[in-house]
Design a protein around this motif. Structure first.
Motif, PDB file in Angstrom:
ATOM      1  N   GLU A  20       0.807  -1.202   0.000  1.00 26.44           N
ATOM      2  CA  GLU A  20       0.000   0.000   0.000  1.00 26.44           C
ATOM      3  C   GLU A  20       0.851   1.267   0.000  1.00 26.44           C
ATOM      4  OE1 GLU A  20      -2.662  -0.274   3.286  1.00 26.44           O
ATOM      5  OE2 GLU A  20      -3.661  -2.031   2.481  1.00 26.44           O
ATOM      6  N   LYS A  21       2.098   1.161   0.380  1.00 27.52           N
ATOM      7  CA  LYS A  21       2.958   2.327   0.431  1.00 27.52           C
ATOM      8  C   LYS A  21       3.342   2.824  -0.963  1.00 27.52           C
ATOM      9  CE  LYS A  21       4.851   1.383   4.963  1.00 27.52           C
ATOM     10  NZ  LYS A  21       6.037   1.094   5.752  1.00 27.52           N
ATOM     11  N   LEU A  22       3.147   2.001  -1.962  1.00 27.18           N
ATOM     12  CA  LEU A  22       3.424   2.439  -3.332  1.00 27.18           C
ATOM     13  C   LEU A  22       2.339   3.406  -3.784  1.00 27.18           C
ATOM     14  CD1 LEU A  22       4.385  -0.908  -5.086  1.00 27.18           C
ATOM     15  CD2 LEU A  22       5.905   0.952  -4.437  1.00 27.18           C
ATOM     16  N   PRO A  23       2.718   4.415  -4.546  1.00 30.28           N
ATOM     17  CA  PRO A  23       1.692   5.290  -5.123  1.00 30.28           C
ATOM     18  C   PRO A  23       0.751   4.467  -6.005  1.00 30.28           C
ATOM     19  CG  PRO A  23       3.872   6.246  -5.386  1.00 30.28           C
ATOM     20  CD  PRO A  23       4.073   4.855  -4.870  1.00 30.28           C
ATOM     21  N   ARG A  24      -0.481   4.901  -6.078  1.00 33.99           N
ATOM     22  CA  ARG A  24      -1.502   4.153  -6.826  1.00 33.99           C
ATOM     23  C   ARG A  24      -1.090   3.928  -8.279  1.00 33.99           C
ATOM     24  NH1 ARG A  24      -7.363   6.186  -6.340  1.00 33.99           N
ATOM     25  NH2 ARG A  24      -7.380   4.707  -4.634  1.00 33.99           N
ATOM     26  N   ASP A  25      -0.504   4.953  -8.926  1.00 39.20           N
ATOM     27  CA  ASP A  25      -0.137   4.799 -10.337  1.00 39.20           C
ATOM     28  C   ASP A  25       0.967   3.757 -10.520  1.00 39.20           C
ATOM     29  OD1 ASP A  25       1.798   6.482  -9.207  1.00 39.20           O
ATOM     30  OD2 ASP A  25       1.649   8.010 -10.759  1.00 39.20           O
ATOM     31  N   VAL A  26       1.867   3.639  -9.560  1.00 38.79           N
ATOM     32  CA  VAL A  26       2.926   2.629  -9.638  1.00 38.79           C
ATOM     33  C   VAL A  26       2.327   1.234  -9.436  1.00 38.79           C
ATOM     34  CG1 VAL A  26       5.075   1.792  -8.615  1.00 38.79           C
ATOM     35  CG2 VAL A  26       4.722   4.250  -8.936  1.00 38.79           C
ATOM     36  N   ALA A  27       1.421   1.094  -8.482  1.00 40.14           N
ATOM     37  CA  ALA A  27       0.763  -0.192  -8.247  1.00 40.14           C
ATOM     38  C   ALA A  27      -0.035  -0.628  -9.476  1.00 40.14           C
ATOM     39  CB  ALA A  27      -0.138  -0.105  -7.020  1.00 40.14           C
ATOM     40  N   GLN A  28      -0.701   0.321 -10.124  1.00 39.66           N
ATOM     41  CA  GLN A  28      -1.456  -0.002 -11.343  1.00 39.66           C
ATOM     42  C   GLN A  28      -0.522  -0.427 -12.467  1.00 39.66           C
ATOM     43  OE1 GLN A  28      -3.621   3.668 -11.759  1.00 39.66           O
ATOM     44  NE2 GLN A  28      -5.421   2.858 -10.678  1.00 39.66           N
ATOM     45  N   PHE A  29       0.625   0.231 -12.565  1.00 46.11           N
ATOM     46  CA  PHE A  29       1.617  -0.155 -13.564  1.00 46.11           C
ATOM     47  C   PHE A  29       2.085  -1.588 -13.330  1.00 46.11           C
ATOM     48  CE2 PHE A  29       6.240  -0.724 -14.086  1.00 46.11           C
ATOM     49  CZ  PHE A  29       6.258  -0.886 -15.463  1.00 46.11           C
ATOM     50  N   ILE A  30       2.367  -1.937 -12.089  1.00 46.31           N
ATOM     51  CA  ILE A  30       2.840  -3.283 -11.766  1.00 46.31           C
ATOM     52  C   ILE A  30       1.794  -4.309 -12.183  1.00 46.31           C
ATOM     53  CG2 ILE A  30       3.388  -4.854  -9.864  1.00 46.31           C
ATOM     54  CD1 ILE A  30       4.682  -2.383  -8.464  1.00 46.31           C
ATOM     55  N   GLN A  79      13.288   9.924  -7.558  1.00 50.55           N
ATOM     56  CA  GLN A  79      12.986   9.069  -6.406  1.00 50.55           C
ATOM     57  C   GLN A  79      13.547   7.673  -6.677  1.00 50.55           C
ATOM     58  OE1 GLN A  79       8.965   9.367  -4.902  1.00 50.55           O
ATOM     59  NE2 GLN A  79       8.733  11.389  -5.823  1.00 50.55           N
ATOM     60  N   PRO A  80      14.802   7.432  -6.282  1.00 48.49           N
ATOM     61  CA  PRO A  80      15.480   6.177  -6.614  1.00 48.49           C
ATOM     62  C   PRO A  80      14.746   4.907  -6.174  1.00 48.49           C
ATOM     63  CG  PRO A  80      17.009   7.721  -5.599  1.00 48.49           C
ATOM     64  CD  PRO A  80      15.650   8.338  -5.515  1.00 48.49           C
ATOM     65  N   ALA A  81      14.092   4.938  -5.031  1.00 45.92           N
ATOM     66  CA  ALA A  81      13.390   3.734  -4.568  1.00 45.92           C
ATOM     67  C   ALA A  81      12.246   3.382  -5.511  1.00 45.92           C
ATOM     68  CB  ALA A  81      12.875   3.944  -3.145  1.00 45.92           C
ATOM     69  N   LEU A  82      11.484   4.385  -5.926  1.00 45.16           N
ATOM     70  CA  LEU A  82      10.386   4.121  -6.866  1.00 45.16           C
ATOM     71  C   LEU A  82      10.917   3.804  -8.252  1.00 45.16           C
ATOM     72  CD1 LEU A  82       7.688   6.728  -5.807  1.00 45.16           C
ATOM     73  CD2 LEU A  82       7.644   4.250  -5.510  1.00 45.16           C
TER      74      LEU A  82
END
Length: 99
Positions: A20-30, A79-82
Protein backbone atom coordinates in the motif's frame (compact mmCIF):
# COMPACT_ATOMS: atom_id res chain seq x y z
CA UNK A 1 2.31 -26.89 12.21
CA UNK A 2 -0.35 -24.67 13.78
CA UNK A 3 2.33 -22.25 14.94
CA UNK A 4 3.68 -21.99 11.39
CA UNK A 5 0.23 -21.28 9.96
CA UNK A 6 -0.46 -18.71 12.69
CA UNK A 7 2.88 -17.04 11.96
CA UNK A 8 2.16 -16.82 8.25
CA UNK A 9 -1.33 -15.42 8.87
CA UNK A 10 0.11 -12.79 11.22
CA UNK A 11 2.52 -11.61 8.51
CA UNK A 12 -0.13 -11.10 5.82
CA UNK A 13 -1.16 -7.62 7.06
CA UNK A 14 2.49 -6.56 6.98
CA UNK A 15 2.74 -7.56 3.33
CA UNK A 16 -0.43 -5.66 2.49
CA UNK A 17 0.79 -2.47 4.15
CA UNK A 18 4.15 -2.72 2.38
CA UNK A 19 2.33 -2.85 -0.96
CA UNK A 20 0.00 0.00 0.00
CA UNK A 21 2.96 2.33 0.43
CA UNK A 22 3.42 2.44 -3.33
CA UNK A 23 1.69 5.29 -5.12
CA UNK A 24 -1.50 4.15 -6.83
CA UNK A 25 -0.14 4.80 -10.34
CA UNK A 26 2.93 2.63 -9.64
CA UNK A 27 0.76 -0.19 -8.25
CA UNK A 28 -1.46 0.00 -11.34
CA UNK A 29 1.62 -0.16 -13.56
CA UNK A 30 2.84 -3.28 -11.77
CA UNK A 31 -0.54 -4.94 -12.29
CA UNK A 32 -0.58 -4.07 -16.02
CA UNK A 33 3.02 -5.21 -16.47
CA UNK A 34 2.20 -8.57 -14.89
CA UNK A 35 -0.84 -8.98 -17.15
CA UNK A 36 1.29 -8.04 -20.15
CA UNK A 37 3.87 -10.67 -19.28
CA UNK A 38 1.19 -13.29 -18.66
CA UNK A 39 -0.57 -12.81 -21.99
CA UNK A 40 2.66 -12.40 -23.94
CA UNK A 41 3.65 -15.87 -22.75
CA UNK A 42 0.49 -17.52 -24.06
CA UNK A 43 -0.03 -18.89 -27.53
CA UNK A 44 -2.69 -21.16 -28.99
CA UNK A 45 -2.21 -22.36 -32.56
CA UNK A 46 -5.22 -24.65 -32.40
CA UNK A 47 -7.90 -22.14 -31.44
CA UNK A 48 -7.98 -19.08 -33.69
CA UNK A 49 -10.63 -17.31 -31.60
CA UNK A 50 -8.60 -17.76 -28.42
CA UNK A 51 -5.47 -16.54 -30.20
CA UNK A 52 -7.31 -13.37 -31.25
CA UNK A 53 -8.30 -12.82 -27.60
CA UNK A 54 -4.68 -13.30 -26.51
CA UNK A 55 -3.42 -10.90 -29.19
CA UNK A 56 -5.94 -8.25 -28.12
CA UNK A 57 -5.05 -8.74 -24.43
CA UNK A 58 -1.34 -8.37 -25.23
CA UNK A 59 -1.96 -5.19 -27.23
CA UNK A 60 -4.10 -3.71 -24.48
CA UNK A 61 -2.08 -4.65 -21.39
CA UNK A 62 1.39 -4.25 -22.92
CA UNK A 63 0.52 -0.99 -24.65
CA UNK A 64 -0.90 0.47 -21.46
CA UNK A 65 1.99 -0.81 -19.33
CA UNK A 66 4.54 0.61 -21.76
CA UNK A 67 2.90 4.05 -21.72
CA UNK A 68 2.71 3.94 -17.91
CA UNK A 69 6.36 2.86 -17.68
CA UNK A 70 7.54 5.82 -19.73
CA UNK A 71 5.35 8.29 -17.86
CA UNK A 72 6.25 6.96 -14.40
CA UNK A 73 9.96 6.81 -15.20
CA UNK A 74 9.86 10.54 -15.89
CA UNK A 75 7.50 11.36 -13.02
CA UNK A 76 9.60 9.56 -10.39
CA UNK A 77 13.02 10.28 -11.90
CA UNK A 78 14.23 11.87 -8.66
CA UNK A 79 12.99 9.07 -6.41
CA UNK A 80 15.48 6.18 -6.61
CA UNK A 81 13.39 3.73 -4.57
CA UNK A 82 10.39 4.12 -6.87
CA UNK A 83 12.63 4.13 -9.94
CA UNK A 84 13.93 0.71 -8.85
CA UNK A 85 10.41 -0.65 -8.34
CA UNK A 86 9.37 0.64 -11.76
CA UNK A 87 12.48 -0.71 -13.50
CA UNK A 88 12.19 -4.09 -11.76
CA UNK A 89 8.62 -4.48 -13.02
CA UNK A 90 9.22 -3.25 -16.56
CA UNK A 91 9.65 -6.80 -17.86
CA UNK A 92 10.82 -7.74 -21.35
CA UNK A 93 7.25 -7.89 -22.65
CA UNK A 94 6.64 -4.28 -21.58
CA UNK A 95 9.99 -2.98 -22.81
CA UNK A 96 9.85 -4.67 -26.21
CA UNK A 97 6.16 -4.25 -27.05
CA UNK A 98 5.53 -2.95 -30.57
CA UNK A 99 2.06 -2.40 -31.92
Amino acid sequence: MRILIAGVLCCLPLLATAEEKLPRDVAQFIEQAQMCEHFAGEWDDHDKARQREITQAVASSCGQAQRQWKRLSAKYARQPALQKVIADNANDAVRSFRK
